[in-house]
Design a protein around this motif. Structure first.
Motif, PDB file in Angstrom:
ATOM      1  N   ALA A 169       4.413  -2.434 -17.469  1.00 28.39           N
ATOM      2  CA  ALA A 169       3.103  -1.959 -17.030  1.00 28.39           C
ATOM      3  C   ALA A 169       2.380  -2.968 -16.154  1.00 28.39           C
ATOM      4  CB  ALA A 169       2.246  -1.629 -18.251  1.00 28.39           C
ATOM      5  N   ILE A 170       2.562  -4.249 -16.406  1.00 25.09           N
ATOM      6  CA  ILE A 170       1.745  -5.266 -15.740  1.00 25.09           C
ATOM      7  C   ILE A 170       2.474  -5.959 -14.599  1.00 25.09           C
ATOM      8  CG2 ILE A 170       0.564  -7.465 -16.105  1.00 25.09           C
ATOM      9  CD1 ILE A 170      -0.151  -6.505 -18.900  1.00 25.09           C
ATOM     10  N   VAL A 171       3.742  -6.332 -14.804  1.00 23.22           N
ATOM     11  CA  VAL A 171       4.445  -7.144 -13.799  1.00 23.22           C
ATOM     12  C   VAL A 171       4.636  -6.411 -12.474  1.00 23.22           C
ATOM     13  CG1 VAL A 171       6.593  -8.364 -13.275  1.00 23.22           C
ATOM     14  CG2 VAL A 171       5.557  -8.578 -15.548  1.00 23.22           C
ATOM     15  N   PRO A 172       5.229  -5.209 -12.429  1.00 24.67           N
ATOM     16  CA  PRO A 172       5.433  -4.553 -11.130  1.00 24.67           C
ATOM     17  C   PRO A 172       4.147  -4.279 -10.374  1.00 24.67           C
ATOM     18  CG  PRO A 172       6.785  -3.513 -12.817  1.00 24.67           C
ATOM     19  CD  PRO A 172       5.839  -4.428 -13.520  1.00 24.67           C
ATOM     20  N   SER A 173       3.110  -3.800 -11.072  1.00 20.26           N
ATOM     21  CA  SER A 173       1.850  -3.506 -10.393  1.00 20.26           C
ATOM     22  C   SER A 173       1.193  -4.771  -9.868  1.00 20.26           C
ATOM     23  CB  SER A 173       0.900  -2.778 -11.346  1.00 20.26           C
ATOM     24  OG  SER A 173       0.665  -3.549 -12.505  1.00 20.26           O
ATOM     25  N   SER A 174       1.263  -5.867 -10.639  1.00 16.08           N
ATOM     26  CA  SER A 174       0.674  -7.129 -10.178  1.00 16.08           C
ATOM     27  C   SER A 174       1.397  -7.650  -8.936  1.00 16.08           C
ATOM     28  CB  SER A 174       0.730  -8.166 -11.292  1.00 16.08           C
ATOM     29  OG  SER A 174       0.033  -7.730 -12.442  1.00 16.08           O
ATOM     30  N   ILE A 175       2.726  -7.553  -8.934  1.00 15.74           N
ATOM     31  CA  ILE A 175       3.492  -7.986  -7.756  1.00 15.74           C
ATOM     32  C   ILE A 175       3.143  -7.131  -6.560  1.00 15.74           C
ATOM     33  CG2 ILE A 175       5.816  -8.172  -6.791  1.00 15.74           C
ATOM     34  CD1 ILE A 175       5.161 -10.356  -8.784  1.00 15.74           C
ATOM     35  N   GLU A 176       3.038  -5.811  -6.739  1.00 18.70           N
ATOM     36  CA  GLU A 176       2.718  -4.940  -5.605  1.00 18.70           C
ATOM     37  C   GLU A 176       1.308  -5.200  -5.091  1.00 18.70           C
ATOM     38  OE1 GLU A 176       2.975  -0.260  -4.260  1.00 18.70           O
ATOM     39  OE2 GLU A 176       2.747  -0.762  -6.377  1.00 18.70           O
ATOM     40  N   VAL A 177       0.369  -5.414  -5.997  1.00 18.03           N
ATOM     41  CA  VAL A 177      -1.002  -5.727  -5.559  1.00 18.03           C
ATOM     42  C   VAL A 177      -1.020  -7.003  -4.726  1.00 18.03           C
ATOM     43  CG1 VAL A 177      -3.273  -6.464  -6.384  1.00 18.03           C
ATOM     44  CG2 VAL A 177      -2.149  -4.485  -7.423  1.00 18.03           C
ATOM     45  N   LEU A 178      -0.290  -8.021  -5.167  1.00 20.60           N
ATOM     46  CA  LEU A 178      -0.237  -9.284  -4.428  1.00 20.60           C
ATOM     47  C   LEU A 178       0.412  -9.096  -3.060  1.00 20.60           C
ATOM     48  CD1 LEU A 178      -0.716 -12.331  -4.380  1.00 20.60           C
ATOM     49  CD2 LEU A 178       1.511 -12.626  -5.510  1.00 20.60           C
ATOM     50  N   VAL A 179       1.539  -8.368  -3.015  1.00 18.44           N
ATOM     51  CA  VAL A 179       2.233  -8.143  -1.740  1.00 18.44           C
ATOM     52  C   VAL A 179       1.363  -7.318  -0.794  1.00 18.44           C
ATOM     53  CG1 VAL A 179       4.226  -7.012  -0.688  1.00 18.44           C
ATOM     54  CG2 VAL A 179       4.525  -8.363  -2.764  1.00 18.44           C
ATOM     55  N   LEU A 180       0.734  -6.268  -1.321  1.00 17.32           N
ATOM     56  CA  LEU A 180      -0.132  -5.434  -0.477  1.00 17.32           C
ATOM     57  C   LEU A 180      -1.348  -6.209   0.032  1.00 17.32           C
ATOM     58  CD1 LEU A 180      -0.043  -2.072  -2.453  1.00 17.32           C
ATOM     59  CD2 LEU A 180       0.777  -2.433  -0.125  1.00 17.32           C
ATOM     60  N   SER A 181      -1.877  -7.085  -0.786  1.00 16.76           N
ATOM     61  CA  SER A 181      -3.024  -7.889  -0.349  1.00 16.76           C
ATOM     62  C   SER A 181      -2.642  -8.782   0.826  1.00 16.76           C
ATOM     63  CB  SER A 181      -3.541  -8.734  -1.518  1.00 16.76           C
ATOM     64  OG  SER A 181      -3.926  -7.921  -2.606  1.00 16.76           O
ATOM     65  N   LEU A 188      -3.026  -5.640   8.639  1.00 13.42           N
ATOM     66  CA  LEU A 188      -4.199  -4.825   8.937  1.00 13.42           C
ATOM     67  C   LEU A 188      -5.431  -5.647   9.289  1.00 13.42           C
ATOM     68  CD1 LEU A 188      -3.859  -2.097   6.140  1.00 13.42           C
ATOM     69  CD2 LEU A 188      -3.008  -2.051   8.491  1.00 13.42           C
ATOM     70  N   SER A 189      -5.328  -6.980   9.156  1.00 16.82           N
ATOM     71  CA  SER A 189      -6.410  -7.910   9.568  1.00 16.82           C
ATOM     72  C   SER A 189      -7.701  -7.709   8.773  1.00 16.82           C
ATOM     73  CB  SER A 189      -6.691  -7.765  11.072  1.00 16.82           C
ATOM     74  OG  SER A 189      -5.529  -8.030  11.818  1.00 16.82           O
ATOM     75  N   TYR A 190      -7.594  -7.439   7.478  1.00 18.49           N
ATOM     76  CA  TYR A 190      -8.783  -7.412   6.627  1.00 18.49           C
ATOM     77  C   TYR A 190      -9.167  -8.839   6.238  1.00 18.49           C
ATOM     78  CZ  TYR A 190      -7.660  -2.441   5.818  1.00 18.49           C
ATOM     79  OH  TYR A 190      -7.388  -1.102   5.959  1.00 18.49           O
ATOM     80  N   HIS A 191     -10.400  -8.986   5.752  1.00 20.34           N
ATOM     81  CA  HIS A 191     -10.790 -10.242   5.121  1.00 20.34           C
ATOM     82  C   HIS A 191     -10.053 -10.365   3.782  1.00 20.34           C
ATOM     83  CE1 HIS A 191     -14.837  -9.803   7.439  1.00 20.34           C
ATOM     84  NE2 HIS A 191     -13.828 -10.142   8.233  1.00 20.34           N
ATOM     85  N   ALA A 198      -8.213  -3.657  -1.355  1.00 18.72           N
ATOM     86  CA  ALA A 198      -7.299  -2.628  -0.847  1.00 18.72           C
ATOM     87  C   ALA A 198      -5.969  -2.665  -1.588  1.00 18.72           C
ATOM     88  CB  ALA A 198      -7.083  -2.817   0.652  1.00 18.72           C
ATOM     89  N   GLY A 199      -5.489  -3.869  -1.934  1.00 22.08           N
ATOM     90  CA  GLY A 199      -4.239  -3.985  -2.677  1.00 22.08           C
ATOM     91  C   GLY A 199      -4.309  -3.323  -4.038  1.00 22.08           C
ATOM     92  N   CYS A 250     -12.442  -6.920  -7.984  1.00 18.76           N
ATOM     93  CA  CYS A 250     -12.431  -7.089  -6.529  1.00 18.76           C
ATOM     94  C   CYS A 250     -13.583  -6.337  -5.876  1.00 18.76           C
ATOM     95  CB  CYS A 250     -11.095  -6.600  -5.963  1.00 18.76           C
ATOM     96  SG  CYS A 250      -9.667  -7.550  -6.508  1.00 18.76           S
ATOM     97  N   TYR A 251     -13.848  -5.138  -6.335  1.00 16.48           N
ATOM     98  CA  TYR A 251     -14.939  -4.333  -5.773  1.00 16.48           C
ATOM     99  C   TYR A 251     -16.283  -5.017  -6.008  1.00 16.48           C
ATOM    100  CZ  TYR A 251     -17.980  -0.268  -5.041  1.00 16.48           C
ATOM    101  OH  TYR A 251     -18.968   0.587  -4.601  1.00 16.48           O
ATOM    102  N   SER A 252     -16.478  -5.524  -7.209  1.00 13.84           N
ATOM    103  CA  SER A 252     -17.741  -6.214  -7.514  1.00 13.84           C
ATOM    104  C   SER A 252     -17.897  -7.473  -6.678  1.00 13.84           C
ATOM    105  CB  SER A 252     -17.779  -6.546  -9.013  1.00 13.84           C
ATOM    106  OG  SER A 252     -17.644  -5.400  -9.800  1.00 13.84           O
ATOM    107  N   PHE A 253     -16.794  -8.192  -6.453  1.00 14.65           N
ATOM    108  CA  PHE A 253     -16.866  -9.415  -5.674  1.00 14.65           C
ATOM    109  C   PHE A 253     -17.130  -9.133  -4.201  1.00 14.65           C
ATOM    110  CE2 PHE A 253     -14.746 -12.853  -3.268  1.00 14.65           C
ATOM    111  CZ  PHE A 253     -15.537 -13.909  -3.686  1.00 14.65           C
ATOM    112  N   VAL A 254     -16.545  -8.039  -3.663  1.00 17.91           N
ATOM    113  CA  VAL A 254     -16.745  -7.693  -2.255  1.00 17.91           C
ATOM    114  C   VAL A 254     -18.214  -7.432  -1.961  1.00 17.91           C
ATOM    115  CG1 VAL A 254     -16.349  -5.862  -0.557  1.00 17.91           C
ATOM    116  CG2 VAL A 254     -14.421  -6.855  -1.788  1.00 17.91           C
ATOM    117  N   PHE A 255     -18.902  -6.756  -2.881  1.00 20.54           N
ATOM    118  CA  PHE A 255     -20.293  -6.390  -2.640  1.00 20.54           C
ATOM    119  C   PHE A 255     -21.271  -7.294  -3.390  1.00 20.54           C
ATOM    120  CE2 PHE A 255     -17.873  -2.483  -1.879  1.00 20.54           C
ATOM    121  CZ  PHE A 255     -18.277  -2.221  -0.579  1.00 20.54           C
ATOM    122  N   ALA A 256     -20.821  -8.488  -3.756  1.00 22.21           N
ATOM    123  CA  ALA A 256     -21.715  -9.460  -4.386  1.00 22.21           C
ATOM    124  C   ALA A 256     -22.559 -10.150  -3.320  1.00 22.21           C
ATOM    125  CB  ALA A 256     -20.891 -10.484  -5.167  1.00 22.21           C
TER     126      ALA A 256
END
Length: 522
Positions: A169-181, A188-191, A198-199, A250-256
């Protein structure tokens, strides 16, 4: 026997017992075609009655909403547009999912319906609904996803395969989030902060699509020798909670504000720990209350339990949205459903979860067309570019490669065969419902403001979320359905019945002797 045949005959006639009608009408068989002409033999009277029923329900539904809401339900007004959008989404989703052999999930057709409505100029959701209404719709729909996830969690699977399920449940999703980020940052040239947000959106699986596909295979005995259906369903539910928690941070940090950003490490830890603690405490407390209220001896106990579960979950998610704690409510909904289900099973040995799952499935069928249709109606292809579309596909594919490799490695030292490990990789591909719920949140937060770089990134996240749904919802669901019979071992009905009997005997072994005698000799 003759009476039974007579009753069966009367059931398939038009109105055999109403003698005021002509015998030609009374004795007409509804299963026969209406007309033999023009080759329309598949259109029977029964199908015509079904179509008329659907039309009457649609008309009466509109009438009720008109009498309650007033002129907003008249044509050209916002309420009527949303009603037509929901109906069209449900119809197109049903049509595409009914195509034989393709096995397209309804979410794909619903998204396409919303895109058609918006880009044909029939309905502009920006002007008609606004950000507040669409945000509430998204909150309600995501709440029902978490309720279904909580009801699907298996204590047996968690007890026997705790480490395996948590890793899956945790390892594959964490790896994909990191790779997508990383892809979002450099392709995509995001901050960096927007890249991680987005990841988390793109890295979340669709528990609805996965559970529906896996349980359909389990009904035919595929994978039941190792209990894959319950293991994968439980892992998928935990995966959703994990990724939504990351999205919340991440959402809370983006709009902090700037002061909070200067202490990002403290801010992230406080948000994550606060949401988790409040969500678990509120969910556990309400779940324990629902175990005893109403009492299990009440004749309508199950209906009261369902009402309490739905209202309690909606109370948590809407309350946390008001308090800007965006993730704790969804965690509370999942914990509440899980704790309640465990308590009901302990108090009642013969407790059956079928009624609960049917009700939540029906509620989801009602809210899903609205959620996905609204997302599709938010997309306008005028501002899309072909080159940008290719970048979206590249990011999605690279993220999937990271997830697939991590999934296969997570199943390495397990009793599963290489075919079953490959099937687990396939099961971790579908996406759709969570992207539909989370993708537009940043855009809705900013779209009433001035044009800015952040607004462009928010709209870009919506676009890549739509591309993810369009590709991975039909492809992922179809691959699960097609590869399941090839990669999994099928157990017979006799073996499944024997396993259920052994499971029941294990439950009886933990009961007092008097209770065992009562269960065996009711």
């Amino acid at each position: 026997m003759d009476n039974e045949l007579q009753d069966e005959y009367e059931d398939i006639t038009f109105c055999h017992r109403i003698t005021i009608f002509s015998p030609l009408i009374r004795n007409a068989i509804v299963t026969k075609p209406i007309s033999q002409c023009f080759g329309y033999k598949f259109i029977t009277w029964a199908k015509l009655f079904h179509l008329m029923t659907i039309v009457f329900i649609m008309w009466m539904g509109w009438a009720v909403l008109y009498f309650i809401l007033g002129d907003t339900m008249l044509p050209t007004n916002d309420g009527f547009g949303l009603y037509i959008l929901a109906l069209f989404s449900a119809w197109l989703g049903w049509c595409l999912s009914s195509i034989p052999y393709l096995r397209i999930p309804p979410v794909f057709g619903m998204l396409v319906a919303g895109i058609i409505v918006r880009n044909s100029g029939l309905y502009n959701i920006h002007e008609e609904l606004g950000a507040v209404t669409t945000s509430k719709i998204r909150t309600f729909c995501l709440t029902f996803i978490m309720i279904r996830a909580g009801l699907q969690l298996s204590t047996t699977s968690l007890g026997k395969h705790t480490i395996f399920i948590m890793m899956l449940a945790i390892v594959p999703s964490s790896i994909e989030v990191l790779v997508l980020s990383i892809c979002c940052r450099y392709i995509l040239s995001y901050h960096w902060d927007w890249s991680f947000m987005a990841g988390t959106i793109l890295g979340c699986m669709s528990p609805v699509l996965i559970m529906n596909s896996i349980l359909a295979l389990a009904e035919h005995g595929y994978g039941e020798d190792h209990g894959l259906a319950t293991i994968l369903s439980t892992a998928a539910c935990i995966d959703v909670v994990h990724v939504i928690s990351l999205f919340t941070i991440c959402y809370s940090f983006v709009f902090a504000n700037d002061e909070d950003r200067s202490k990002w490490w403290y801010y992230i830890l406080s948000i994550g720990i606060r949401d988790s603690i409040l969500g678990i405490m509120a969910g556990t407390f309400l779940g324990i209350c629902f175990v005893f209220i109403p009492h299990r001896s009440h004749k309508n106990a199950n209906w009261y339990r369902i009402i309490c579960l739905v209202l309690g979950s909606l109370m948590c998610t809407t309350a946390t949205a008001k308090m800007t704690i965006s993730g704790g409510g969804y965690l509370a909904s999942l914990v509440m459903s899980f704790v309640s289900m465990v308590g009901w099973r302990i108090l009642t040995v013969s407790f059956d979860t079928t009624s609960f799952r049917r009700v939540t499935h029906t509620l989801w069928q009602l809210v899903q067309p609205i959620l996905v249709g609204v997302i599709g109606a938010d997309i306008e292809f005028v501002n899309w570019s072909v080159s940008r579309f290719g970048l979206y596909i590249s990011c999605i594919l690279i993220g999937l490669m990271g997830r697939s490799c991590a999934t296969y490695l997570a199943t390495w030292r397990t009793p599963l065969t290489w075919k079953e490990r490959l099937f687990v990789v396939v099961c971790w591909l579908p996406k759709g419902t969570i992207q539909a719920a989370l993708g537009p949140m940043a855009y809705e937060h900013l779209r009433n403001g001035e044009e800015s770089e952040e607004l462009q990134m928010a709209m870009d996240i919506v676009k890549v979320s739509v591309v993810t749904i369009l590709f991975l919802s039909p492809i992922g669901a179809s691959l699960i359905s097609y590869t399941g019979p090839i990669l999994l071992v099928q157990t017979t009905a006799e073996q499944r019945q024997r396993d259920r009997e052994l499971s029941y005997l294990r439950i009886l072994s933990f009961l007092p002797m008097s209770e065992q005698i009562h269960q065996q000799n009711p």
